[in-house]
Design a protein around this motif. Sequence first.
Motif, short mmCIF file in Angstrom:
data_model
loop_
_atom_site.label_atom_id
_atom_site.label_comp_id
_atom_site.label_asym_id
_atom_site.label_seq_id
_atom_site.Cartn_x
_atom_site.Cartn_y
_atom_site.Cartn_z
N ASN A 15 44.35 41.48 43.63
CA ASN A 15 44.60 40.62 42.50
C ASN A 15 46.06 40.04 42.76
O ASN A 15 46.88 40.86 43.07
CB ASN A 15 44.37 41.48 41.29
CG ASN A 15 45.42 42.35 40.66
OD1 ASN A 15 46.48 41.98 40.34
ND2 ASN A 15 45.26 43.54 41.10
N ASP A 28 49.03 37.91 39.95
CA ASP A 28 49.45 37.13 38.65
C ASP A 28 49.68 35.66 38.70
O ASP A 28 50.71 35.49 39.50
CB ASP A 28 50.58 37.83 38.01
CG ASP A 28 50.30 39.39 37.77
OD1 ASP A 28 49.28 39.94 38.00
OD2 ASP A 28 51.42 40.19 37.67
N ASN A 67 44.68 36.98 37.67
CA ASN A 67 45.13 37.33 36.22
C ASN A 67 45.98 36.08 35.78
O ASN A 67 47.00 35.91 36.15
CB ASN A 67 46.22 38.60 36.46
CG ASN A 67 45.66 39.57 37.28
OD1 ASN A 67 44.49 40.12 37.09
ND2 ASN A 67 46.62 40.12 38.26
N GLY A 108 40.82 36.85 35.22
CA GLY A 108 41.16 37.81 34.02
C GLY A 108 42.22 37.16 33.09
O GLY A 108 43.24 36.55 33.69
N HIS A 120 45.85 37.55 31.60
CA HIS A 120 46.99 38.32 31.67
C HIS A 120 47.72 38.28 30.40
O HIS A 120 48.54 37.36 30.37
CB HIS A 120 47.70 37.74 32.95
CG HIS A 120 48.67 38.76 33.45
ND1 HIS A 120 48.50 39.84 33.61
CD2 HIS A 120 50.05 38.26 34.00
CE1 HIS A 120 49.39 40.58 34.09
NE2 HIS A 120 50.16 39.64 34.89
N LYS A 146 44.28 42.14 31.99
CA LYS A 146 45.21 42.98 32.73
C LYS A 146 46.45 42.74 31.66
O LYS A 146 46.82 41.53 31.83
CB LYS A 146 45.35 42.62 34.17
CG LYS A 146 46.57 43.35 34.61
CD LYS A 146 46.94 43.22 35.96
CE LYS A 146 48.47 43.48 36.38
NZ LYS A 146 48.66 43.01 37.91
N HIS A 196 50.68 42.53 30.95
CA HIS A 196 51.68 42.24 31.96
C HIS A 196 52.84 42.84 31.61
O HIS A 196 53.03 42.96 30.38
CB HIS A 196 51.91 40.70 31.62
CG HIS A 196 53.00 40.40 32.27
ND1 HIS A 196 53.25 39.78 33.48
CD2 HIS A 196 54.44 39.96 31.79
CE1 HIS A 196 54.81 39.47 33.75
NE2 HIS A 196 55.17 39.38 32.61
N CYS A 250 47.50 44.87 43.62
CA CYS A 250 48.29 43.88 43.06
C CYS A 250 49.27 43.24 44.08
O CYS A 250 50.06 43.70 44.60
CB CYS A 250 49.02 44.30 41.96
SG CYS A 250 50.05 42.69 41.15
#
Length: 263
Positions: free
Chosen positions: A12, A14, A38, A66, A68, A115, A117, A227
Motif C-alpha cells: 500500500n 499513501d 490510501n 481506502g 486515509h 487507514k 494517517h 507500506c
Amino acid sequence: MKNPFAKTIDINSDLGESFGAWRMGNDAALLAIVSSANIACGFHGGDPDIMRGTVAMAVQHDVAMGAHVSLPDLQGFGRREMAVTPNEAYALTLYQIGALHGFVQAAGTRLHHVKPHGALYNMAARDAKLAAAIARAVHDFDRSLCLFGLANSALIDAGRAVGLPVAAEAFADRRYCSDGTLQSRREPDALIQESDEAIAQAMAMAREGHVRAIDGSIVALQADTLCVHGDGAHAVDFARQLRAALEAADIGIAPPHGMERHA
C-alpha cells in the motif's frame, strides 16, 4: 485462475496528498506498482479535485482504495498530535470516509479499507479508547471495510473487537522499537535510507514474520500489508524493487482479504 504464488501480501501507499497548486509524489507511477492506495481526504492533504483524480487513476489500475483519515492539520501534514476525544475521533473518521466514498461511488466502484494517517495512526496504535472510536466509525459506515493498522497495535485489536476485517501493517522503510512501535520521526535515523536495507527488512517481515528492532532484538510481526511511502525522491524505484523482490521470492501482490472493489 489459480494464483501462481505460494502466498500473497499487499503493498500500500499513501497517495492523493497534493493540495491545490502544491504537488507531492508521483501517484500515477506508484499506482502501476502497488495493490492498495490510501487516499487523503482533505484533512492532512488532498482536495476535492485531487481526490477525484486519484480515484480515477486507481480505478484505471484496478487498485483497492481506502480512506486515509487524519487529524485536521493541513499545515502540519497530520503529523502533530492533538488532544482529540474518542467522540471527536469517531466524527472526523466518519466525515472523511464519507467524503472519499462520494468520489469512489461516482466512479462506479467501492471503498476497500480505511487507514489512519500520521499522528492519528500512532495515537490509535497505543490508545485503546481512541482506537475503539475509529474502529466503531468504520464499522458504522460499512462493516465490510478493512481496517489497516500497525501490526500488534491497539487499532488492530479494536477492529477485531467490532468484527471488522483487519490488515496488520508493516513498514519497509521505518525503524522499529523493541516493543513493536515505530521509531519516532523526530529521531534522525527513523527512516531507512538505503533501498537494500529496507527491502531486506520487508522480506524478513513478509517471509519470516519478524523485524529487527533498533536495539538489535527480534520482534515478532505478522504483516498483511507493507507500506511504501510515496513522498520520497526514490519512492517509485523503491516500490518497483520491492515488488520484484517479493515476486522473486514466490510472494504475490494483492489487496488483503481479496475484497471485490467493483460495485
